[in-house]
Scaffold this active site. Structure first.
Site, PDB file in Angstrom:
ATOM      1  N   ARG A 173      -6.211   1.468  18.258  1.00 58.20           N
ATOM      2  CA  ARG A 173      -5.988   0.021  18.096  1.00 58.20           C
ATOM      3  C   ARG A 173      -5.632  -0.674  19.400  1.00 58.20           C
ATOM      4  NH1 ARG A 173      -3.131   0.177  12.073  1.00 58.20           N
ATOM      5  NH2 ARG A 173      -5.140   0.229  10.960  1.00 58.20           N
TER       6      ARG A 173
ATOM      7  N   ARG B 297      -7.699  -3.194   9.644  1.00 56.09           N
ATOM      8  CA  ARG B 297      -6.766  -4.133  10.296  1.00 56.09           C
ATOM      9  C   ARG B 297      -7.383  -4.791  11.533  1.00 56.09           C
ATOM     10  NH1 ARG B 297      -2.676  -3.677   6.823  1.00 56.09           N
ATOM     11  NH2 ARG B 297      -2.095  -1.584   6.211  1.00 56.09           N
TER      12      ARG B 297
ATOM     13  N   LYS C 224       0.831  -1.212   0.000  1.00 58.39           N
ATOM     14  CA  LYS C 224       0.000   0.000   0.000  1.00 58.39           C
ATOM     15  C   LYS C 224       0.862   1.258   0.000  1.00 58.39           C
ATOM     16  CE  LYS C 224      -2.980   0.706   3.534  1.00 58.39           C
ATOM     17  NZ  LYS C 224      -2.874   2.035   4.183  1.00 58.39           N
ATOM     18  N   SER C 225       1.884   1.285   0.845  1.00 60.69           N
ATOM     19  CA  SER C 225       2.727   2.493   0.924  1.00 60.69           C
ATOM     20  C   SER C 225       3.404   2.766  -0.415  1.00 60.69           C
ATOM     21  CB  SER C 225       3.814   2.294   1.986  1.00 60.69           C
ATOM     22  OG  SER C 225       3.240   2.217   3.257  1.00 60.69           O
TER      23      SER C 225
ATOM     24  N   ARG D 187       2.821   5.978  -3.260  1.00 67.66           N
ATOM     25  CA  ARG D 187       3.959   6.798  -3.688  1.00 67.66           C
ATOM     26  C   ARG D 187       4.200   6.681  -5.193  1.00 67.66           C
ATOM     27  NH1 ARG D 187       4.135   5.626   1.580  1.00 67.66           N
ATOM     28  NH2 ARG D 187       5.443   6.813   3.041  1.00 67.66           N
TER      29      ARG D 187
ATOM     30  N   ASP E 237       1.935  -1.272  11.895  1.00 64.98           N
ATOM     31  CA  ASP E 237       0.580  -1.684  11.497  1.00 64.98           C
ATOM     32  C   ASP E 237       0.281  -3.144  11.854  1.00 64.98           C
ATOM     33  OD1 ASP E 237       0.031   0.804  10.430  1.00 64.98           O
ATOM     34  OD2 ASP E 237       0.736   0.269   8.432  1.00 64.98           O
TER      35      ASP E 237
ATOM     36  N   GLY F  83      -5.391   7.792   5.668  1.00 67.59           N
ATOM     37  CA  GLY F  83      -4.492   8.758   6.300  1.00 67.59           C
ATOM     38  C   GLY F  83      -3.264   9.016   5.448  1.00 67.59           C
TER      39      GLY F  83
ATOM     40  N   GLN G 267       4.707   9.109   7.540  1.00 67.35           N
ATOM     41  CA  GLN G 267       3.774   9.993   6.839  1.00 67.35           C
ATOM     42  C   GLN G 267       4.197  11.445   6.991  1.00 67.35           C
ATOM     43  OE1 GLN G 267      -0.149   8.985   8.248  1.00 67.35           O
ATOM     44  NE2 GLN G 267      -0.225   7.131   7.000  1.00 67.35           N
TER      45      GLN G 267
ATOM     46  N   LYS H 233      -4.445   5.607  14.968  1.00 68.54           N
ATOM     47  CA  LYS H 233      -4.565   4.976  13.638  1.00 68.54           C
ATOM     48  C   LYS H 233      -6.044   5.021  13.220  1.00 68.54           C
ATOM     49  CE  LYS H 233      -0.209   4.022  13.065  1.00 68.54           C
ATOM     50  NZ  LYS H 233       0.550   4.785  12.067  1.00 68.54           N
TER      51      LYS H 233
HETATM   52  C1  S3P Z   1       2.460   4.747   6.271  1.00 64.73           C
HETATM   53  C2  S3P Z   1       3.046   5.045   7.470  1.00 64.73           C
HETATM   54  C3  S3P Z   1       2.535   4.572   8.771  1.00 64.73           C
HETATM   55  C4  S3P Z   1       1.499   3.467   8.627  1.00 64.73           C
HETATM   56  C5  S3P Z   1       0.539   3.710   7.504  1.00 64.73           C
HETATM   57  C6  S3P Z   1       1.256   3.898   6.184  1.00 64.73           C
HETATM   58  C7  S3P Z   1       3.061   5.270   5.035  1.00 64.73           C
HETATM   59  O1  S3P Z   1       1.956   5.664   9.446  1.00 64.73           O
HETATM   60  O2  S3P Z   1       0.794   3.290   9.836  1.00 64.73           O
HETATM   61  O3  S3P Z   1      -0.347   2.605   7.385  1.00 64.73           O
HETATM   62  O4  S3P Z   1       2.740   4.778   3.936  1.00 64.73           O
HETATM   63  O5  S3P Z   1       3.898   6.189   5.138  1.00 64.73           O
HETATM   64  P1  S3P Z   1       2.865   6.628  10.372  1.00 64.73           P
HETATM   65  O6  S3P Z   1       4.074   6.906   9.606  1.00 64.73           O
HETATM   66  O7  S3P Z   1       2.058   7.855  10.615  1.00 64.73           O
HETATM   67  O8  S3P Z   1       3.116   5.829  11.618  1.00 64.73           O
END
Ligand code: S3P
Length: 449
Positions: A360, A407, A30-31, A35, A329, A103, A178, A356
């Site tokens: 959680r 999750r 996902k990350s 990007r 996560d 988020g 993030q 989150k």
């Molecule tokens: C993510 C960073 C994480 C993670 C989120 C995805 C990202 O959050 O919990 O699911 O893609 O950069 P944080 O960096 O705020 O902890």
């Protein structure tokens, strides 16, 4: 977003299952998917992405980038083409940007837009609208962006970007990829050098991918061991071919399910094992989990392997708080694993879990209570006394409340597979935000036996 489009919650009872066997492949990370779309939308030329996660969160990013001028086209399963607008070329979106439950989309896009001369309003679902945005609006305001929103820096929130923005040096007050990424992405269209200092390392996909797209980015350690990341602004990004590895955060549910259900012998193919993401597998091994890495290789600049997981008797552990950012996560599903381990598992340093998609810590405590686990909540973690391998015996027939958190839903589905009488999850719709094929893969792995 379809989670909110479908008006009724979709409950499901996850029954005690037979062993999980065979081979499965989880969707793209996902990350990395978010990007790829964002940087592809800023690059000149055609970026080709294979293995993109087609979950709702990533689709929210795609819709936002389209609304700001990028051409984004789906060619087939996970195959996408992006024609970017060039750094600085994003256009004013006509309507509000609907971030759904995501988020990551929200915070990273706030960064991207902060250094563009445009105004955008971010909206989201009930879960996202409770989450703190001050952590990104604060550094982005220092760069010159202006934000007006709901009290406490929450959505709905309107951003007015500034171009040229002001480069900053920013020391992260929370370990958050993030926040780091938001500042770096704002730095892309900012003259001069934008610096982020990261005392505790977090996932480094942004750094890897920015370099891959041709941005000038340097990382060094300061005297205290903090990572100092310097990005040279007004970058020119070149289109890339990207292969997205499987998401370790999605593989986690199947790894734990196979460890817990007797007789399981499951191979999860193509799992991303970037060290800033993969600590869960090390913790599970330290608990006695039989997880073997097969054919370790490099996919698109990220380490990848197939994971061969066999049922194991787990032993409780004290989880070192230093590993939290590299499995942030994965705690909900680790809590499930701990609930069936021999002895006590102690987790600490998890304050970030409270902000989150849901809180959680509290939500998993309540969910595992309902499922019959022995769990104590502390300020910054859970203490869990496991069953020693016996299935969970819930005393209640009440469905587990998942609070719009994918999750939680998937972790409690795994708890159901490892229970005597099953676990009912109140709403499976949020699973589509990150892992649309989760339920079909469960059915596939369970019936393969
Ligand atoms: C993510 C960073 C994480 C993670 C989120 C995805 C990202 O959050 O919990 O699911 O893609 O950069 P944080 O960096 O705020 O902890």
């Amino acid at each position: 977003m379809s989670t909110t489009d479908s008006p009724q919650p979709r409950p499901r009872r996850f029954a005690a299952s037979g062993p999980l066997t065979g081979r499965i492949r989880v969707p793209g990370d996902k990350s990395i998917s978010h990007r790829s779309l964002m940087l592809g939308a800023l690059a000149v030329g055609e970026t080709r992405v294979a293995g993109l996660l087609e979950g709702e969160d990533v689709l929210a990013t795609a819709a936002a980038m389209r609304a700001m001028g990028a051409q984004i086209e789906r060619r087939g399963d996970g195959e996408w083409r992006i024609h970017g607008v060039g750094v600085g070329g994003l256009m004013q979106p006509a309507g509000a940007l609907d971030m759904g439950n995501s988020g990551t989309s929200t915070r990273l896009l706030m960064g991207l837009l902060a250094s563009h001369p445009l105004t955008a309003t971010f909206i989201g679902d009930a879960s996202l609208s409770k989450r703190p945005m001050g952590r990104v609006t604060e550094p982005l305001s220092r760069m010159g962006a202006d934000f007006t929103g709901a009290p406490g820096g929450r959505l709905p929130l309107t951003l007015r970007g500034l171009s040229p923005a002001v480069p900053i040096e920013y020391r992260l007050p929370v370990a958050s990829a993030q926040v780091k990424s938001a500042v770096l992405l704002a730095g892309l269209n900012t003259p001069g050098i934008t610096t982020v200092i990261e005392p505790v390392p977090t996932r480094d996909h942004s750094e890897r991918m920015l370099r891959g797209f041709g941005a000038h980015l340097e990382v060094e350690r300061d005297a205290d061991g903090a990572r100092v990341i310097r990005l040279t602004g007004e970058a020119e990004l070149r289109a890339q071919d990207i292969v997205v590895p499987g998401d370790p955060s999605s593989a986690a549910f199947f790894a734990v399910a196979a460890l817990l259900v007797p007789g399981s012998d499951l191979t999860i193919e193509n799992v991303g094992l970037n060290p800033t993401r993969a600590a869960l597998f090390d913790v599970l091994r330290a608990m006695g989990g039989n997880i073997e890495e097969i054919d370790r290789r490099d996919v698109g600049g990220e380490p990848v392997a197939d994971l061969h997981v066999r049922h194991s008797v787990l032993t409780g552990i004290e989880v070192d708080p230093a590993v939290v950012p590299s499995m942030v996560d994965e705690f909900p599903v680790l809590f499930v694993a701990a609930s069936l381990a021999q002895g006590r598992t102690v987790t600490r340093g998890l304050e970030e879990l409270r902000v989150k998609e849901s809180d959680r810590i509290a939500v998993m405590r309540a969910a595992l209570d309902l499922a019959g686990a022995r769990v104590t909540e502390t300020e910054d973690g859970l203490i869990i006394d496991g069953t020693g391998g016996d299935p969970l015996h819930g005393g209640s027939n009440r469905p587990v409340p998942t609070h719009l958190d994918h999750r939680i839903a998937m972790s409690m589905a795994v708890a159901g597979l490892a229970s005597a009488n099953g676990v009912e999850v109140d709403d499976t719709r949020p699973i589509a935000t990150s892992f649309p094929t989760f339920e079909s893969l469960i059915d596939q792995a369970v019936t393969a036996s």
